[in-house]
Scaffold this active site. Structure first.
Site, PDB file in Angstrom:
ATOM      1  N   ASN A  93     -14.115   1.713 -11.665  1.00 30.09           N
ATOM      2  CA  ASN A  93     -15.015   1.281 -10.600  1.00 30.09           C
ATOM      3  C   ASN A  93     -14.774   2.079  -9.322  1.00 30.09           C
ATOM      4  O   ASN A  93     -13.668   2.544  -9.047  1.00 30.09           O
ATOM      5  CB  ASN A  93     -14.881  -0.222 -10.336  1.00 30.09           C
ATOM      6  N   GLN A  94     -15.852   2.229  -8.540  1.00 29.81           N
ATOM      7  CA  GLN A  94     -15.783   3.017  -7.305  1.00 29.81           C
ATOM      8  C   GLN A  94     -16.600   2.342  -6.211  1.00 29.81           C
ATOM      9  O   GLN A  94     -17.755   1.972  -6.439  1.00 29.81           O
ATOM     10  CB  GLN A  94     -16.291   4.440  -7.563  1.00 29.81           C
ATOM     11  N   GLU A  95     -15.978   2.191  -5.049  1.00 27.79           N
ATOM     12  CA  GLU A  95     -16.606   1.584  -3.875  1.00 27.79           C
ATOM     13  C   GLU A  95     -16.642   2.618  -2.758  1.00 27.79           C
ATOM     14  O   GLU A  95     -15.732   3.443  -2.643  1.00 27.79           O
ATOM     15  CB  GLU A  95     -15.804   0.361  -3.425  1.00 27.79           C
ATOM     16  N   HIS A 106     -19.771   0.519 -11.274  1.00 30.56           N
ATOM     17  CA  HIS A 106     -18.959  -0.351 -12.122  1.00 30.56           C
ATOM     18  C   HIS A 106     -18.239   0.492 -13.173  1.00 30.56           C
ATOM     19  O   HIS A 106     -18.713   1.557 -13.569  1.00 30.56           O
ATOM     20  CB  HIS A 106     -19.839  -1.394 -12.805  1.00 30.56           C
ATOM     21  N   GLU A 108     -17.787   0.172 -16.397  1.00 26.53           N
ATOM     22  CA  GLU A 108     -18.530   0.435 -17.626  1.00 26.53           C
ATOM     23  C   GLU A 108     -19.619   1.486 -17.385  1.00 26.53           C
ATOM     24  O   GLU A 108     -19.833   2.371 -18.224  1.00 26.53           O
ATOM     25  CB  GLU A 108     -19.158  -0.858 -18.162  1.00 26.53           C
ATOM     26  N   CYS A 133     -19.176  -7.877 -16.302  1.00 25.23           N
ATOM     27  CA  CYS A 133     -20.052  -8.736 -15.504  1.00 25.23           C
ATOM     28  C   CYS A 133     -21.469  -8.678 -16.075  1.00 25.23           C
ATOM     29  O   CYS A 133     -21.798  -7.846 -16.921  1.00 25.23           O
ATOM     30  CB  CYS A 133     -20.044  -8.287 -14.047  1.00 25.23           C
ATOM     31  N   CYS A 136     -23.258  -5.282 -15.868  1.00 27.88           N
ATOM     32  CA  CYS A 136     -22.857  -4.279 -16.863  1.00 27.88           C
ATOM     33  C   CYS A 136     -23.345  -4.632 -18.260  1.00 27.88           C
ATOM     34  O   CYS A 136     -23.653  -3.744 -19.057  1.00 27.88           O
ATOM     35  CB  CYS A 136     -21.343  -4.103 -16.852  1.00 27.88           C
TER      36      CYS A 136
END
Length: 296
Positions: A93-95, A106, A108, A133, A136
């Protein structure tokens, strides 16, 4: 500043004291931290440690999670998409600070986009360290392998995707037959000589946009290297994956986070919607760059 992926992997080896993890990290280091294990390498590890591919992937999840970028949540998720070829494609995951939450990648999505750009034809298994989630689950339902895709978690293995998404709504409900990971070819002409623009146009030609026809691609200039990303739509619309996220994700999983991006080109077909505003926003917030936009 030390490369955060390398630091995370180094810390993981020291904390876990696990020979398998150590050897996987050594393998990644040898290939420039490209977050993929080719089928032959996977088989070698499985024989060495007497594990099935899924068991091996579960052991590799902490390694995949080291590729996460989580300045907001501090919650690292690792995923591994196992292609029909048998290769492992890591994802995380990357924010993005100063961007909207909707720009988040996300784990996945990360692993699947990684596999797609690498040329994989179908995903056989998704291995992830936390239950997928709803976003995804819907994203994975777009895949050409959705009906037989198996989800594996540390606490529960061999679950079909549709066990997590019963009575699913997907592309077939909208009469789409050529779905995500099926071959896409939408030739667009570019007569110029700029290789970055040419790469963005080629990425757009391979993008997946059956609902809007807003085919698009992004190309990033990293020194002499070019990294591309492709747009991928979803029957539920909101889980659509944008081309800049795809490109930034691929840059990260190619071990190139230390290489500065100097240009961003987006090529997009004319349609009733556009990804340009969100792409401009993320490029400005995360890269400090303007978009060079090519209308096809």
């Amino acid at each position: 500043m030390k490369n955060t992926i390398i630091k995370g992997l180094t810390d993981l080896v020291e904390q876990k004291r696990d020979n398998l993890i150590r050897q996987v990290v050594v393998q990644l280091e040898a290939q420039g931290y490209k977050a993929v294990l080719e089928q032959a390498t996977v088989q070698q590890f499985c024989r060495q440690f007497a594990l099935s591919p899924v068991e091996f992937a579960l052991r590799c999840l902490p390694v995949a999670a080291c590729y996460a970028l989580t300045p907001i949540s501090q919650f690292n998720v690792g995923a591994i998409a196992i292609g029909q070829s048998g290769s492992f494609y890591f994802g995380a995951n990357q924010e993005f600070v100063a961007a909207s939450m909707q720009q988040t990648v996300h784990a996945e999505q990360s692993a699947i986009s990684h596999a797609w750009l690498a040329g994989e034809k179908a995903i056989a298994h998704m291995v992830v360290n936390y239950t997928p989630c709803g976003h995804c689950r819907q994203f994975m339902n777009e895949l050409n392998s959705a009906e037989r895709l198996k989800i594996h978690l540390p606490h529960s293995q061999n679950n079909l995707l549709h066990n997590y998404l019963p009575d699913a709504f997907g592309p077939k409900d909208l009469n789409i037959q050529n779905v995500f990971f099926d071959g896409q070819s939408h030739p667009f002409n570019y007569q110029g000589h700029d290789p970055l623009i040419r790469a963005a146009v080629e990425a757009a030609s391979q993008s997946y946009a059956p609902y809007s026809q807003a085919f698009s691609g992004v190309a990033l200039q990293l020194g002499e290297l070019i990294i591309c990303g492709r747009y991928a739509e979803n029957a539920a619309f909101n889980p659509t994956f944008l081309p800049l996220q795809s490109a930034l994700n691929y840059q990260r999983l190619q071990g190139l986070i230390d290489v500065k991006v100097s240009r961003v080109v987006m090529a997009e077909a004319k349609a009733d919607l556009t990804s340009l505003p969100m792409t401009q926003s993320l490029a400005g917030a995360h890269l400090g760059l303007d978009i060079e936009y090519i209308s096809l």
